[in-house]
Write an enzyme that holds these catalytic residues in place. Structure first.
Site, PDB file in Angstrom:
ATOM      1  N   LYS A   1       0.830  -1.272   0.016  1.00 38.10           N
ATOM      2  CA  LYS A   1      -0.120   0.034   0.012  1.00 38.10           C
ATOM      3  C   LYS A   1       0.733   1.311  -0.050  1.00 38.10           C
ATOM      4  O   LYS A   1       1.991   1.361   0.829  1.00 38.10           O
ATOM      5  CB  LYS A   1      -0.967   0.034   1.261  1.00 38.10           C
ATOM      6  CG  LYS A   1      -2.128   1.099   1.197  1.00 38.10           C
ATOM      7  CD  LYS A   1      -3.085   0.879   2.540  1.00 38.10           C
ATOM      8  CE  LYS A   1      -3.939   1.844   2.634  1.00 38.10           C
ATOM      9  NZ  LYS A   1      -4.831   1.878   3.837  1.00 38.10           N
TER      10      LYS A   1
ATOM     11  N   SER B   1     -10.027  -0.433   7.143  1.00 41.00           N
ATOM     12  CA  SER B   1      -9.380  -0.459   5.840  1.00 41.00           C
ATOM     13  C   SER B   1      -8.843  -1.713   5.135  1.00 41.00           C
ATOM     14  O   SER B   1      -8.515  -1.762   4.193  1.00 41.00           O
ATOM     15  CB  SER B   1      -8.309   0.689   5.739  1.00 41.00           C
ATOM     16  OG  SER B   1      -9.083   1.928   5.711  1.00 41.00           O
TER      17      SER B   1
ATOM     18  N   SER C   1      -9.291   1.766   3.009  1.00 38.78           N
ATOM     19  CA  SER C   1      -8.696   2.436   1.962  1.00 38.78           C
ATOM     20  C   SER C   1      -7.752   1.509   1.162  1.00 38.78           C
ATOM     21  O   SER C   1      -7.067   2.169   0.196  1.00 38.78           O
ATOM     22  CB  SER C   1      -7.799   3.656   2.953  1.00 38.78           C
ATOM     23  OG  SER C   1      -7.190   3.009   3.925  1.00 38.78           O
TER      24      SER C   1
END
Length: 599
Positions: free
Chosen positions: A78, A176, A152
């Site tokens: 990420k 997330s 997210s």
């Protein structure tokens, strides 16, 4: 465009060992596939070039595949987690900064042989649960084009679901790492806060953030956690992993575990979400679980503090300066979320801490009696069209069952629950006390095996089932004498937080003696002339076992005792020397029966 590789960690590493192909072949193929799919899914902000990947591949050239547990395993990162030499953007180009060193978790994985594929897309500054809040493009669902990937950690979930990586790193502050897992038929592990280092991670809420794993199976998540849960001096919030939460804790859950079912469940009108949740509940029952209805109101009350309380100021701590200097550099929806930070005061922060502590006391008391709680991961999926019409409301709906988890310091794992009629994946979440991660993963693994839900890429589970019994932060302890419930020494168990879970019998291989002092029995194994003896099974927090053991006087001690169902648990045993002057009372079948005879 599919590739021929089974990217599950065990399958891939075994293929390397068998000489079926090399990491160079696999990585090159996956890179081409990522480049081809990225225009449609926007999964990656940056796909590593061959030149950028070369050092990682070269490091494996003269290494035996058996020498590294993650040899040649591709993983995605990420883009709020540092990879040395690559910009970390947090999905905000104006915030981008070249990383000078790897985040601790990235360094760990590379040292174990894993190869980074690239940096994945996310909701800007990890603020969002849907995956559309990014200037690098919205992330659509891996299965259904009308739905988001979830966020997210949007790109990370897609990297695994689309077969571009064996696993991926995400982060989780409010859900997330769980919402996108459930929306893409993946396992999402949000481990106990501090178990996986956050050094080198752009904070969302520094005090709450967790690095997460996206995998296709719970067994893979268990393996990754066991390899990386190490206290990190670079991270002030890092915590040591207790030995009871090590790899040996991952196994087959013993029947009889109690799991919580919230008394108020909201699916926002989605009958399919409700059906899939109750199907997962039925599967837990089939695995031997005992459902207990719990008051869910303190959990939901705690969840509201995350965005309605002063923790939004902690998010502002990262992006606030950029918003003040270049407001146009931050997406309007993110600015709207963070605008409340200016009204947060120190007084409000303390008031919220007091409220949170009150909720945690209530929630901890509920969890104390349970192995875990089963919730939906989200009430219902929201479509891309709904997110466009009502971005804040639709996003908030996804976090109903996730926002409280880090505030209350619990461990959680999202696990696939099935598919809706339109093909969209759905999932449920198992959560429990801190440091019960491997036990929760054991339950998730059992659910996956029982449900036989196809994995991404239409593959089926082929991994061998675990052989041992799953354990958590409680030691199951067999007592046969004065510690039996209601007898003279049972208070020693209760004052240490122990609870009685079962009255049963030993295997028919024991003899029982009344010791010379007349106050205690001695249990001795005799496989040839023994009998079944009445016993009780208690559960005691591991943290209290040491003081309990220290108080046991000779000739008694703790060892392994076999139950009639074949389990071997820790229990009271007697040294042979202690039988001097003792009277055999095996014929009575237990200490209670012997005491009754003496009255």
């Amino acid at each position: 465009m599919k590739h021929p590789y089974d990217l599950r960690i065990d399958m891939l590493t075994q293929a390397y060992r068998d000489g079926q192909f090399t990491p160079r072949e696999v990585i090159a193929t996956l890179r081409e596939r990522a480049l081809a799919l990225n225009p449609e899914f926007n999964a990656f902000i940056h796909i590593l070039t061959p030149e950028e990947q070369e050092p990682y591949l070269a490091a494996l050239e003269n290494v035996q595949p058996t020498s590294l547990p993650l040899y040649g395993v591709p993983f995605a990162i990420k883009d709020n987690i540092d990879l040395a030499g690559i910009d970390t953007t947090a999905a905000c180009p104006a915030f981008a900064c070249r990383a000078e060193q790897d985040a601790t978790i990235v360094a760990q994985l590379i040292a174990l042989g894993a190869v980074p594929m690239g940096k994945t897309n996310l909701d800007q500054f990890a603020t969002g649960l849907n995956g559309t809040r990014s200037p690098y493009g919205p992330c659509r669902n891996s299965v259904h084009a009308d739905y988001p990937s979830g966020g997210s950690s949007s790109g990370s979930s897609l990297a695994v679901a689309l077969g571009l990586a064996s696993f991926a790193l995400g982060t989780d502050t409010a859900g997330s790492g769980r919402v996108p897992a459930s929306l893409n038929n993946l396992v999402g592990l949000k481990a106990t806060k501090g178990l996986i280092s956050t050094a080198g991670v752009v904070p969302a809420c520094r005090t709450l953030d967790c690095v997460t794993f996206f995998t296709t199976t719970a067994a893979e998540a268990s393996r990754l956690l066991a390899l990386t849960a190490v206290k990190d001096p670079r991270d002030e919030y890092s915590r040591s992993n207790p030995l009871w939460n090590g790899p040996q804790a991952f196994g087959v859950p013993a029947a009889g575990f109690c799991f919580g079912v919230p008394d108020r469940l909201e699916f926002l009108g989605c009958a399919e979400s409700e059906m899939l949740y109750h199907t997962a509940k039925a599967r837990l029952i089939a695995l031997g679980g005992v459902p207990l209805t719990i008051d869910f109101s303190p959990f939901l009350a705690a969840a509201k503090l995350l965005y309605d309380g002063p923790w939004v100021a902690e998010r502002y701590h990262v992006a606030g300066a950029l918003i003040e200097q270049q407001p146009e550099a931050v997406l309007p929806v993110i600015r709207d979320v963070l605008q409340h930070a200016s009204s947060a005061t120190a007084v409000a922060a303390f008031e919220a801490q007091y409220s949170l502590q009150r909720f945690k006391t209530e929630c901890d008391a509920i969890l104390d009696k349970l192995a875990c709680v089963l919730t939906p991961t989200y009430p219902r999926p929201v479509s891309l069209a709904e997110l466009a019409d009502e971005p804040v409301k639709s996003n908030a709906e996804l976090g109903v069952y996730t926002n409280f988890m880090n505030l209350l310091d619990y461990a959680a794992v999202a696990v696939p629950a099935g598919f809706m009629v339109n093909g969209l994946p759905s999932g449920v979440t198992l959560f429990g006390r801190a440091f019960t991660d491997q036990y929760l993963l054991s339950l998730a693994d059992a659910l996956q095996r029982q449900s036989a839900i196809p994995l991404p890429g239409e593959r089926t589970m082929q991994e061998d089932a675990p052989t041992g019994t799953a354990t958590n932060d409680r030691l199951q302890l067999i007592v046969c004498g004065a510690h039996l419930d209601g007898l003279a020494l049972s208070f020693q168990l209760r004052q240490r937080g122990a609870t009685r879970v079962q009255s049963t019998f030993s295997a028919p291989h024991y003899r029982l003696y009344a010791l010379a002092d007349g106050k205690r029995p001695g249990l001795v194994r005799d496989a040839e002339q023994g009998a079944a003896i009445a016993v009780e099974v208690w559960e005691m927090p591991h943290a209290e076992v040491g003081s309990f053991l220290a108080g046991i006087s000779a000739p008694l001690g703790l060892g392994k005792v076999e139950l009639q169902d074949g389990r071997w648990l820790t229990g009271f045993i007697c040294e042979g020397v202690g039988l001097q002057g003792a009277r055999e009372i095996t014929e009575y079948g237990g200490w209670r029966a012997w005491l009754a005879q003496q009255q």
